[in-house]
Design a protein around this motif. Structure first.
Motif, PDB file in Angstrom:
ATOM      1  N   LYS A 158      53.009  71.695  36.939  1.00 56.78           N
ATOM      2  CA  LYS A 158      52.562  73.031  36.538  1.00 56.78           C
ATOM      3  C   LYS A 158      51.976  73.072  35.134  1.00 56.78           C
ATOM      4  O   LYS A 158      50.950  73.728  34.900  1.00 56.78           O
ATOM      5  CB  LYS A 158      53.732  74.012  36.628  1.00 56.78           C
ATOM      6  N   HIS A 159      52.596  72.359  34.194  1.00 57.07           N
ATOM      7  CA  HIS A 159      52.217  72.516  32.788  1.00 57.07           C
ATOM      8  C   HIS A 159      51.480  71.333  32.168  1.00 57.07           C
ATOM      9  O   HIS A 159      50.790  71.508  31.165  1.00 57.07           O
ATOM     10  CB  HIS A 159      53.477  72.785  31.944  1.00 57.07           C
ATOM     11  N   VAL A 160      51.615  70.134  32.750  1.00 61.63           N
ATOM     12  CA  VAL A 160      51.073  68.945  32.094  1.00 61.63           C
ATOM     13  C   VAL A 160      49.859  68.365  32.812  1.00 61.63           C
ATOM     14  O   VAL A 160      48.814  68.140  32.188  1.00 61.63           O
ATOM     15  CB  VAL A 160      52.168  67.862  31.955  1.00 61.63           C
ATOM     16  N   TYR A 161      49.982  68.134  34.115  1.00 61.50           N
ATOM     17  CA  TYR A 161      48.886  67.493  34.837  1.00 61.50           C
ATOM     18  C   TYR A 161      47.564  68.258  34.743  1.00 61.50           C
ATOM     19  O   TYR A 161      46.508  67.622  34.606  1.00 61.50           O
ATOM     20  CB  TYR A 161      49.264  67.286  36.309  1.00 61.50           C
ATOM     21  N   PRO A 162      47.574  69.599  34.792  1.00 64.29           N
ATOM     22  CA  PRO A 162      46.288  70.304  34.671  1.00 64.29           C
ATOM     23  C   PRO A 162      45.596  70.062  33.320  1.00 64.29           C
ATOM     24  O   PRO A 162      44.383  70.228  33.200  1.00 64.29           O
ATOM     25  CB  PRO A 162      46.683  71.782  34.815  1.00 64.29           C
ATOM     26  N   VAL A 163      46.361  69.672  32.312  1.00 65.79           N
ATOM     27  CA  VAL A 163      45.799  69.487  30.969  1.00 65.79           C
ATOM     28  C   VAL A 163      45.468  68.024  30.687  1.00 65.79           C
ATOM     29  O   VAL A 163      44.354  67.689  30.286  1.00 65.79           O
ATOM     30  CB  VAL A 163      46.771  70.017  29.890  1.00 65.79           C
ATOM     31  N   ILE A 164      46.426  67.097  30.891  1.00 67.79           N
ATOM     32  CA  ILE A 164      46.195  65.688  30.539  1.00 67.79           C
ATOM     33  C   ILE A 164      46.464  64.737  31.700  1.00 67.79           C
ATOM     34  O   ILE A 164      46.461  63.525  31.515  1.00 67.79           O
ATOM     35  CB  ILE A 164      47.070  65.269  29.333  1.00 67.79           C
ATOM     36  N   GLY A 165      46.685  65.273  32.886  1.00 68.05           N
ATOM     37  CA  GLY A 165      47.057  64.441  34.022  1.00 68.05           C
ATOM     38  C   GLY A 165      46.073  63.336  34.342  1.00 68.05           C
ATOM     39  O   GLY A 165      46.469  62.221  34.680  1.00 68.05           O
ATOM     40  N   GLN A 166      44.777  63.598  34.242  1.00 66.98           N
ATOM     41  CA  GLN A 166      43.761  62.613  34.596  1.00 66.98           C
ATOM     42  C   GLN A 166      43.221  61.853  33.388  1.00 66.98           C
ATOM     43  O   GLN A 166      42.259  61.092  33.507  1.00 66.98           O
ATOM     44  CB  GLN A 166      42.610  63.300  35.344  1.00 66.98           C
ATOM     45  N   THR A 167      43.832  62.056  32.236  1.00 62.18           N
ATOM     46  CA  THR A 167      43.428  61.336  31.025  1.00 62.18           C
ATOM     47  C   THR A 167      44.139  59.984  30.978  1.00 62.18           C
ATOM     48  O   THR A 167      45.323  59.891  31.301  1.00 62.18           O
ATOM     49  CB  THR A 167      43.803  62.141  29.759  1.00 62.18           C
ATOM     50  N   ALA A 168      43.399  58.935  30.584  1.00 65.42           N
ATOM     51  CA  ALA A 168      44.022  57.607  30.462  1.00 65.42           C
ATOM     52  C   ALA A 168      45.180  57.703  29.482  1.00 65.42           C
ATOM     53  O   ALA A 168      45.052  58.296  28.404  1.00 65.42           O
ATOM     54  CB  ALA A 168      42.996  56.586  29.977  1.00 65.42           C
ATOM     55  N   VAL A 169      46.312  57.114  29.839  1.00 62.99           N
ATOM     56  CA  VAL A 169      47.519  57.273  29.045  1.00 62.99           C
ATOM     57  C   VAL A 169      47.368  56.699  27.638  1.00 62.99           C
ATOM     58  O   VAL A 169      48.018  57.150  26.696  1.00 62.99           O
ATOM     59  CB  VAL A 169      48.721  56.634  29.776  1.00 62.99           C
ATOM     60  N   ASP A 170      46.459  55.720  27.475  1.00 64.51           N
ATOM     61  CA  ASP A 170      46.265  55.133  26.149  1.00 64.51           C
ATOM     62  C   ASP A 170      45.256  55.910  25.312  1.00 64.51           C
ATOM     63  O   ASP A 170      44.954  55.535  24.180  1.00 64.51           O
ATOM     64  CB  ASP A 170      45.848  53.666  26.264  1.00 64.51           C
ATOM     65  N   ARG A 171      44.731  57.020  25.860  1.00 59.10           N
ATOM     66  CA  ARG A 171      43.764  57.845  25.123  1.00 59.10           C
ATOM     67  C   ARG A 171      44.367  59.156  24.629  1.00 59.10           C
ATOM     68  O   ARG A 171      43.703  59.964  23.993  1.00 59.10           O
ATOM     69  CB  ARG A 171      42.569  58.177  26.029  1.00 59.10           C
TER      70      ARG A 171
END
Length: 443
Positions: A158-171
């Motif tokens: 609900k709170h995290v994936y819509p914002v950074i879910g598809q961002t590479a974890v090292d970025r």
């Protein structure tokens, strides 16, 4: 005895041939020859203590493959591009021994670098992928029934994936974490949810620690909870914890008299709730095999407890409830249904064979008995706590453990390994005597 080139050429048995100081020539059943470095690496987790208190240091035995061996003077090993000569292997072993002396585990370091290279080639892992890996790895140690897993996946979804879910974890950096948390790091009235936010931060912290350990990113943890909190308002200043409305403890005896005039499963469940000062979920989930009538103890498995009693690195421990005579009498008078393990069974036709609904006691208390707006079922725990503090001489720690509040401090928890059951039993008897208006020694 050190190896020679001639010995390497003639080696044809499946075994290891030592060159000394950890360097070995390994020959496989197919005749393939490779170099291996064997070493011991300091591992404090393997330390042992003798009866006289002396600590014996523990070590991890490691074997590191260095690559194929060049064994022929004439043609070498043409199918092995990276084949190492004897001198090459010795030079490599010297470098590896130096790393071990410096406290670096060379095999673990190489494995980490290899994983990092592989991940870079495949474009990096997204935060959502890493979070799911972490949850899948940890869920086995969480609550039976998936309550924790559901909570983690729900809050992140609900709170995290819509914002950074598809961002590479090292970025992802600290600014991204702050941007994510700030909209919900405020009271609900302002469109936020400080409780959700303060739960999310430790979860993000753990996921990024996992990513770093797995070689998925390097550098500092962007969600380090201690550092991130410095850039956010103090939760206690923006959120007032919800207090459950409770009956004054002096009114509980009169309420018990009203409650005893009602028949059925829900009234008895509510009465047992008041007697034991436990939570609704723990009451309605109680099964007969948890009750020991001989000792007068109800043992609730750790998997059903909201707060886990862990001890010092030990497996989760159950919570034990000493049962007063009125509590035991109440249980003995309850009907038992064959094949139904629950103490308080559902009376609804469509749910026969199951436990009592989590709304049954609430509806009885608020609607049927007319206490809506005045108090809630959970408030009886506060009634008990206030009675213990104001009308008894029992220590605070006893009433805290009675309602299954164990110390959060890990140091305190490590030393306090007892649940003080024997000392809590008289307190629960006195509480029963008070609410039923009995002589002190009658319960």
């Amino acid at each position: 005895m050190p190896l020679t080139q001639k010995m390497i050429e003639k080696a044809n048995k499946r075994r290891r041939y030592s060159d000394g100081r950890g360097l070995f020539l390994s020959v496989s059943s197919s005749g393939r020859k490779t170099w291996a470095f064997l070493y011991r690496f300091r591992d404090a987790s393997r330390d042992t203590t003798s009866e006289d208190g002396k600590v014996k240091r523990g070590y991890l035995e490691r074997e590191m493959n260095l690559g194929p061996a060049m064994w022929s003077r004439v043609v070498g090993t043409p199918d092995e591009k990276d084949a190492l000569t004897l001198d090459d292997a010795r030079d490599k072993a010297v470098e590896l021994r130096r790393l071990v002396r410096q406290g670096v585990d060379p095999k673990a370091e190489r494995d980490r670098e290899t994983r990092a290279v592989v991940r870079v080639k495949r474009g990096g892992s997204t935060f959502e992928q890493v979070a799911n890996q972490y949850i899948d790895m940890k869920k086995a140690e969480w609550d039976a029934g998936g309550a924790s897993e559901q909570s983690w996946r729900g809050s992140l979804g609900k709170h995290v994936y819509p914002v950074i879910g598809q961002t590479a974890v090292d970025r992802i950096d600290r600014a991204d974490i702050l941007e994510l948390l700030r909209p919900i790091w405020k009271p609900k009235a302002e469109g936020g949810s400080i409780v959700t936010a303060t739960r999310l931060l430790p979860r993000l912290d753990q996921i990024f620690e996992y990513a770093i350990a797995e070689g998925l990113r390097s550098g500092a943890n962007p969600a380090d909870r201690h550092n991130v909190k410095k850039s956010l308002p103090d939760p206690s200043k923006v959120h007032a914890p919800k207090r459950h409305k409770a009956l004054p403890y002096a009114d509980v005896p009169a309420f018990i008299k009203k409650l005893q005039q009602r028949s059925g499963v829900a009234p008895r469940a509510l009465e047992f709730t008041i007697l034991t000062a436990m939570r609704t979920s723990e009451i309605i989930g109680a099964t007969w095999d948890e009750i020991d009538f001989a000792t007068g103890v109800w043992t609730i498995p750790a998997s059903r407890m909201k707060i886990k009693r862990r001890g010092s690195g030990e497996a989760r421990e159950p919570h034990r409830v000493p049962l007063s005579k009125p509590a035991l009498d109440l249980l003995r008078a309850l009907p038992r249904l064959e094949g139904n393990p629950f103490v308080f069974v559902s009376v609804q036709e469509r749910k026969k064979g199951e436990g009592l609904s989590n709304m049954a006691m609430l509806n009885l208390f608020k609607e049927d008995m007319g206490y809506k707006g005045e108090a809630v079922v959970h408030g009886f725990r506060s009634s008990f706590k206030t009675w213990a503090a104001e009308a008894s001489d029992y220590p605070h720690e006893l009433s805290e453990i009675a309602i299954a509040h164990y110390p959060n401090d890990k140091t305190v928890s490590a030393y306090q390994r007892t649940d003080l059951l024997e000392k809590r039993a008289p307190m629960m008897r006195d509480w029963a005597s008070f609410i039923y208006g009995l002589p002190t020694d009658a319960a």
